[in-house]
Design a protein around this motif. Structure first.
Motif, PDB file in Angstrom:
ATOM      1  N   PRO B  60       0.978  -1.296  -0.221  1.00  0.00           N
ATOM      2  CA  PRO B  60       0.055   0.049   0.131  1.00  0.00           C
ATOM      3  C   PRO B  60       0.846   1.314  -0.018  1.00  0.00           C
ATOM      4  O   PRO B  60       0.244   2.314  -0.177  1.00  0.00           O
ATOM      5  N   THR B  61       2.004   1.142   0.160  1.00  0.00           N
ATOM      6  CA  THR B  61       2.934   2.412   0.578  1.00  0.00           C
ATOM      7  C   THR B  61       3.977   2.513  -0.582  1.00  0.00           C
ATOM      8  O   THR B  61       4.781   3.342  -0.628  1.00  0.00           O
ATOM      9  N   SER B  62       3.914   1.418  -1.415  1.00  0.00           N
ATOM     10  CA  SER B  62       5.013   1.681  -2.626  1.00  0.00           C
ATOM     11  C   SER B  62       4.301   2.696  -3.718  1.00  0.00           C
ATOM     12  O   SER B  62       3.283   3.018  -3.821  1.00  0.00           O
ATOM     13  N   GLU B  63       5.327   2.698  -4.679  1.00  0.00           N
ATOM     14  CA  GLU B  63       4.925   3.538  -5.705  1.00  0.00           C
ATOM     15  C   GLU B  63       5.038   2.906  -7.202  1.00  0.00           C
ATOM     16  O   GLU B  63       6.137   2.532  -7.498  1.00  0.00           O
ATOM     17  N   PRO B  64       3.978   2.591  -7.883  1.00  0.00           N
ATOM     18  CA  PRO B  64       2.550   2.650  -7.627  1.00  0.00           C
ATOM     19  C   PRO B  64       2.036   1.798  -6.449  1.00  0.00           C
ATOM     20  O   PRO B  64       2.587   0.500  -6.186  1.00  0.00           O
ATOM     21  N   GLU B  65       0.997   2.126  -5.856  1.00  0.00           N
ATOM     22  CA  GLU B  65       0.250   1.328  -4.839  1.00  0.00           C
ATOM     23  C   GLU B  65      -0.098   0.081  -5.326  1.00  0.00           C
ATOM     24  O   GLU B  65      -0.812   0.290  -6.497  1.00  0.00           O
ATOM     25  N   GLN B  66      -0.200  -1.272  -4.632  1.00  0.00           N
ATOM     26  CA  GLN B  66      -0.764  -2.434  -5.102  1.00  0.00           C
ATOM     27  C   GLN B  66      -1.670  -2.800  -3.876  1.00  0.00           C
ATOM     28  O   GLN B  66      -0.991  -2.852  -2.823  1.00  0.00           O
ATOM     29  N   PHE B  67      -2.553  -3.165  -4.031  1.00  0.00           N
ATOM     30  CA  PHE B  67      -3.694  -3.746  -3.073  1.00  0.00           C
ATOM     31  C   PHE B  67      -4.109  -4.970  -3.416  1.00  0.00           C
ATOM     32  O   PHE B  67      -5.330  -5.384  -3.626  1.00  0.00           O
ATOM     33  N   GLY B  68      -3.077  -5.996  -3.767  1.00  0.00           N
ATOM     34  CA  GLY B  68      -3.603  -7.418  -4.200  1.00  0.00           C
ATOM     35  C   GLY B  68      -4.077  -8.066  -2.984  1.00  0.00           C
ATOM     36  O   GLY B  68      -3.578  -8.234  -1.638  1.00  0.00           O
ATOM     37  N   LEU B  69      -5.496  -8.432  -2.832  1.00  0.00           N
ATOM     38  CA  LEU B  69      -5.973  -8.949  -1.722  1.00  0.00           C
ATOM     39  C   LEU B  69      -5.796 -10.586  -1.434  1.00  0.00           C
ATOM     40  O   LEU B  69      -6.178 -10.887  -0.566  1.00  0.00           O
ATOM     41  N   ILE B  70      -5.096 -11.159  -2.568  1.00  0.00           N
ATOM     42  CA  ILE B  70      -5.023 -12.648  -2.468  1.00  0.00           C
ATOM     43  C   ILE B  70      -4.462 -13.158  -1.343  1.00  0.00           C
ATOM     44  O   ILE B  70      -4.800 -14.097  -0.606  1.00  0.00           O
ATOM     45  N   PRO B  71      -3.163 -12.612  -1.120  1.00  0.00           N
ATOM     46  CA  PRO B  71      -2.376 -12.920   0.247  1.00  0.00           C
ATOM     47  C   PRO B  71      -3.192 -12.879   1.563  1.00  0.00           C
ATOM     48  O   PRO B  71      -3.240 -13.820   2.098  1.00  0.00           O
ATOM     49  N   LEU B  72      -3.927 -11.690   1.596  1.00  0.00           N
ATOM     50  CA  LEU B  72      -4.554 -11.482   2.927  1.00  0.00           C
ATOM     51  C   LEU B  72      -5.873 -12.405   3.047  1.00  0.00           C
ATOM     52  O   LEU B  72      -5.976 -12.832   4.021  1.00  0.00           O
ATOM     53  N   LEU B  73      -6.521 -12.703   1.703  1.00  0.00           N
ATOM     54  CA  LEU B  73      -7.642 -13.709   1.701  1.00  0.00           C
ATOM     55  C   LEU B  73      -7.123 -15.038   2.222  1.00  0.00           C
ATOM     56  O   LEU B  73      -7.591 -15.627   3.078  1.00  0.00           O
ATOM     57  N   LEU B  74      -6.064 -15.217   1.555  1.00  0.00           N
ATOM     58  CA  LEU B  74      -5.409 -16.745   1.911  1.00  0.00           C
ATOM     59  C   LEU B  74      -4.753 -16.839   3.383  1.00  0.00           C
ATOM     60  O   LEU B  74      -4.855 -17.821   3.858  1.00  0.00           O
ATOM     61  N   GLY B  75      -4.353 -15.860   3.711  1.00  0.00           N
ATOM     62  CA  GLY B  75      -3.991 -15.799   5.141  1.00  0.00           C
ATOM     63  C   GLY B  75      -4.955 -16.045   6.103  1.00  0.00           C
ATOM     64  O   GLY B  75      -4.871 -16.703   7.008  1.00  0.00           O
ATOM     65  N   SER B  76      -6.109 -15.235   5.744  1.00  0.00           N
ATOM     66  CA  SER B  76      -7.377 -15.526   6.595  1.00  0.00           C
ATOM     67  C   SER B  76      -7.888 -17.146   6.570  1.00  0.00           C
ATOM     68  O   SER B  76      -8.044 -17.778   7.401  1.00  0.00           O
ATOM     69  N   LEU B  77      -7.839 -17.380   5.156  1.00  0.00           N
ATOM     70  CA  LEU B  77      -8.168 -18.869   5.056  1.00  0.00           C
ATOM     71  C   LEU B  77      -7.475 -19.751   5.935  1.00  0.00           C
ATOM     72  O   LEU B  77      -8.023 -20.664   6.527  1.00  0.00           O
ATOM     73  N   TYR B  78      -6.166 -19.713   5.790  1.00  0.00           N
ATOM     74  CA  TYR B  78      -5.123 -20.789   6.511  1.00  0.00           C
ATOM     75  C   TYR B  78      -5.314 -20.652   7.865  1.00  0.00           C
ATOM     76  O   TYR B  78      -5.708 -21.889   8.457  1.00  0.00           O
ATOM     77  N   VAL B  79      -5.384 -19.362   8.412  1.00  0.00           N
ATOM     78  CA  VAL B  79      -5.496 -19.449   9.960  1.00  0.00           C
ATOM     79  C   VAL B  79      -6.861 -19.826  10.250  1.00  0.00           C
ATOM     80  O   VAL B  79      -6.988 -20.661  11.528  1.00  0.00           O
ATOM     81  N   THR B  80      -7.962 -19.584   9.649  1.00  0.00           N
ATOM     82  CA  THR B  80      -9.227 -19.778   9.981  1.00  0.00           C
ATOM     83  C   THR B  80      -9.458 -21.531   9.853  1.00  0.00           C
ATOM     84  O   THR B  80     -10.047 -22.089  11.002  1.00  0.00           O
ATOM     85  N   LEU B  81      -9.017 -21.665   8.702  1.00  0.00           N
ATOM     86  CA  LEU B  81      -9.286 -23.269   8.548  1.00  0.00           C
ATOM     87  C   LEU B  81      -8.319 -24.276   9.417  1.00  0.00           C
ATOM     88  O   LEU B  81      -8.965 -24.997  10.211  1.00  0.00           O
ATOM     89  N   GLU B 255      -3.051  -1.150   9.849  1.00  0.00           N
ATOM     90  CA  GLU B 255      -2.742  -0.047   8.963  1.00  0.00           C
ATOM     91  C   GLU B 255      -3.627   1.175   8.874  1.00  0.00           C
ATOM     92  O   GLU B 255      -3.193   2.411   8.654  1.00  0.00           O
ATOM     93  N   MET B 256      -4.734   0.925   9.678  1.00  0.00           N
ATOM     94  CA  MET B 256      -5.762   1.866   9.775  1.00  0.00           C
ATOM     95  C   MET B 256      -5.261   3.461  10.345  1.00  0.00           C
ATOM     96  O   MET B 256      -5.467   4.384   9.889  1.00  0.00           O
ATOM     97  N   GLY B 257      -4.463   2.912  11.411  1.00  0.00           N
ATOM     98  CA  GLY B 257      -3.920   4.308  12.158  1.00  0.00           C
ATOM     99  C   GLY B 257      -2.783   5.115  11.429  1.00  0.00           C
ATOM    100  O   GLY B 257      -2.718   6.185  11.679  1.00  0.00           O
ATOM    101  N   GLU B 258      -2.327   4.523  10.340  1.00  0.00           N
ATOM    102  CA  GLU B 258      -1.161   5.115   9.626  1.00  0.00           C
ATOM    103  C   GLU B 258      -1.648   5.620   8.125  1.00  0.00           C
ATOM    104  O   GLU B 258      -0.886   6.034   7.428  1.00  0.00           O
ATOM    105  N   THR B 259      -3.010   5.641   7.901  1.00  0.00           N
ATOM    106  CA  THR B 259      -3.318   5.996   6.439  1.00  0.00           C
ATOM    107  C   THR B 259      -3.915   7.368   6.727  1.00  0.00           C
ATOM    108  O   THR B 259      -4.662   7.745   7.739  1.00  0.00           O
ATOM    109  N   ALA B 260      -3.837   8.068   5.604  1.00  0.00           N
ATOM    110  CA  ALA B 260      -4.446   9.344   5.362  1.00  0.00           C
ATOM    111  C   ALA B 260      -6.014   9.199   5.040  1.00  0.00           C
ATOM    112  O   ALA B 260      -6.365   8.343   4.321  1.00  0.00           O
ATOM    113  N   HIS B 261      -6.778  10.094   5.833  1.00  0.00           N
ATOM    114  CA  HIS B 261      -8.213   9.968   5.438  1.00  0.00           C
ATOM    115  C   HIS B 261      -8.509  10.110   3.864  1.00  0.00           C
ATOM    116  O   HIS B 261      -7.955  11.080   3.380  1.00  0.00           O
ATOM    117  N   ASN B 262      -9.390   9.337   3.673  1.00  0.00           N
ATOM    118  CA  ASN B 262      -9.779   9.453   2.184  1.00  0.00           C
ATOM    119  C   ASN B 262      -8.744   9.102   1.243  1.00  0.00           C
ATOM    120  O   ASN B 262      -8.793   9.542  -0.017  1.00  0.00           O
TER     121      ASN B 262
END
Lengths: 300, 299
Positions: B60-81, B255-262
């Motif tokens: 999210p902080t690189s240039e350009p920003e990348q918001f690939g959700l796959i790792p996060l979805l899989l992360g949640s899936l692994y931990v939850t399963l 990350e929510m605490g460190e992002t700029a509003h909007n």
């Protein structure tokens, strides 16, 4: 505990009463418990002739501090229907459940005395409970089919006690349902849930389920009390047919039912077996005043 | 049905109060949904960032920003399963023990203890994992790191167990005594009666218990944030369980605490929240439907 009358005294009583009553003719042919010195028993308790399938000797049963049965001795003849009657809470159901040990799991249950199946103590330590219950089947007051298919309900018992193959199982299911006079009504929907059947059909299914394990004894705890008159009629017809092959003991609130289906009747009152004899004798010429009062509807 | 009797105003007042709290609950859920939508939809105004959602990189902080959700979805899936694999068997077994096997006194001791487990704050579980379990596992099993997916699963499992136990136990208790008696009277042992009659009869309730446990585990944040390492990488095979992952919840919290509003990053985090909301909604609705079906079967 009141003093027990001697065997001689009882024989005299019997002769005296039978002499004046034609209905008691068959009673006179049978002896009262001959071994009363060994097995203390109350008067007016007939020992049926022929093979004795089940026998209770001097049973005292307790639930905690409550005494549910008081010195009950009874011999139950093979391939006959024996009815147990009496007002609610008299101990007849508790007595019935002694024969397949369904009381065991009740907290505070304690039993003194002997319960015999073909002369063998069924409360001995090394007894195989599953085997006992296979031989002594039970039908409950309210139909209790398992929430599975009609077929699986019947196959439940045989699957517990062995590994029958498909064709054996099919055969057992058909035969049991036929014996329970239910086959024609359900043969096209064996795979459907048993819960879709009517109350009377469910009860016959429960009977078929017991028959499928090929028991020798059928204990029936008010099997028709939750059913309508037509279904009750079906069940009674069925019992009379089953009598050919099974020893049946039925607990019933309904005295007419007892008189319709049974050959022997025992009357319980407050944990005591007041009287036991041929059904017609019990209903026509009861020996005990309390039996007479109950039969005539003076209480209960 | 309307009562013909005139009712007193007090009764009406109470009824109105109860009704309004019920309606308020529905309104709150709808409002949450609306605000999640409002703060996540602007993300789709940025074509590039939208395209990156399906990517494999969360930067999210690189240039350009990348918001690939796959790792996060899989992360949640692994931990939850992983949590489900541990907690469902344990929870159901525990419920069977409490409902069917334990003597009265033990049952009365166990039930409140299991409920107490639900009252432990998640940060305590997290601390337990970070300070004790993580280093211990890393040392004994020679793992590269002390913070990994399976550790999150283990702790989440213990947080989901109270839910699973109490719902399963209710399901087992709902099985009529007459069925047990019927089974025993046919010569079944206690154990045969449990496995062949009680469990199949309680089936729907047990499934619902698992789903509610799943709902509990998937939304858990603090523990996973503390113990799973938070590396937004795509977990690979079974090995993924012993390596760090990052879940959707932990991402928002971290990350929510460190992002700029909007900012687009801000919108992306809300979009993750929206996804989580939808996932838990679906899980709970399915559980509800299953429980409902159980009620019908019991009848």
């Amino acid at each position: 505990m009141s003093a027990l009358p001697s065997a001689v005294g009882r024989t005299l009583t019997q002769t005296g009463e039978d002499g004046s009553q034609s209905a008691g003719q068959s009673v006179a042919e049978e002896a009262f418990l001959p071994t009363c010195e060994e097995v203390p028993c109350a008067p007016n308790i007939l020992r049926p002739e022929g093979e004795i399938k089940l026998e209770a000797r001097s049973l005292n049963m307790y639930y905690g501090s409550f005494q549910a049965l008081r010195n009950v001795s009874m011999a139950i003849p093979e391939r006959r229907i024996t009815a147990l009657i009496g007002p609610s809470g008299c101990g007849k159901s508790s007595f019935l459940r002694c024969f397949n040990r369904m009381n065991d799991m009740i907290d505070g249950f304690r039993l003194e005395g002997d319960v015999l199946l073909e002369g063998n103590d069924i409360y001995r330590r090394d007894l195989d409970l599953a085997y006992l219950r296979k031989r002594v089947g039970m039908v409950f007051q309210a139909p209790n089919p398992f929430p599975m298919s009609i077929y699986d309900n019947i196959a439940y018992g045989p699957r517990l006690h062995g590994r029958p193959d498909r064709s054996e199982l099919d055969q057992i299911v058909e035969q049991s349902l036929r014996q329970a006079a239910l086959w024609d009504e359900v043969k096209d929907k064996l795979r459907q849930s048993a819960l879709g059947l009517s109350g009377g059909q469910q009860q016959r299914l429960c009977i078929a389920r017991v028959l499928a394990v090929q028991p020798e004894v059928l204990l029936m705890d008010e099997p028709a009390s939750a059913l309508d008159p037509t279904a009750t009629f079906h069940i009674e017809e069925l019992m009379l047919q089953l009598m050919e092959h099974y020893t049946i003991v039925i607990v019933t609130h309904n005295m007419y039912q007892a008189s319709r289906v049974s050959q022997y009747t025992g009357f319980f009152l407050m944990g005591e077996l007041v009287e036991f004899g041929h059904t017609e004798q019990i209903f026509e010429t009861p020996r005990d005043k309390r039996t007479d009062d109950y039969i005539r509807g003076r209480f209960g | 049905m309307r009562s013909t009797k005139p009712r007193r105003w007090g009764e009406r007042l109470i009824e109105g109060a109860i009704k309004s709290t019920g309606i308020a609950t529905i309104v709150f859920v709808l409002l949450i949904f609306v605000f999640l939508l409002k703060d996540s939809l602007p993300l789709f105004g940025h074509a590039k960032q939208t395209a990156s959602l399906l990517g494999t990189r969360w930067l999210p902080t690189s240039e350009p920003e990348q918001f690939g959700l796959i790792p996060l979805l899989l992360g949640s899936l692994y931990v939850t399963l992983g949590a489900m694999v541990i907690s469902v068997p344990l929870g159901v077994a525990c419920a069977i023990f409490i409902a069917e096997l334990a003597p009265q006194w033990l049952r009365e001791l166990l039930k409140p203890l299991v409920e107490l487990l639900a009252a432990v704050p998640s940060v305590v579980f997290g601390a337990l994992g970070v300070l004790l379990l993580g280093p211990w596992f890393a040392k004994t099993l020679h793992l590269p790191v002390g913070q990994f997916a399976a550790l999150g699963s283990l702790l989440l499992a213990f947080m989901a167990i109270p839910t699973i136990v109490s719902v399963s136990e209710d399901a087992l208790h709902a099985v009529p005594r007459a069925l047990r008696a019927g089974s025993l009277a046919l010569g079944a042992t206690h154990w045969q009666s449990i496995t062949r009659v009680v469990l199949p009869t309680a089936r729907s309730g047990l499934i619902a218990a698992g789903l509610l446990g799943l709902g509990r585990a998937i939304g858990e944040t603090m523990t996973v944030l503390m113990v799973t390492g938070n590396a937004a990488v795509i977990p690979q095979g079974l090995k993924g369980f012993i390596l760090p992952v990052r879940t959707m919840t932990a991402t928002i919290a971290a990350e929510m605490g460190e992002t700029a509003h909007n900012s687009t990053h801000y919108f992306a985090l809300f979009f993750i929240g929206l996804l989580l909301f939808l996932i838990t909604l679906v899980v709970n609705v399915v559980a509800e439907v299953v429980v409902h079906r159980m009620g019908r079967e019991a009848k």
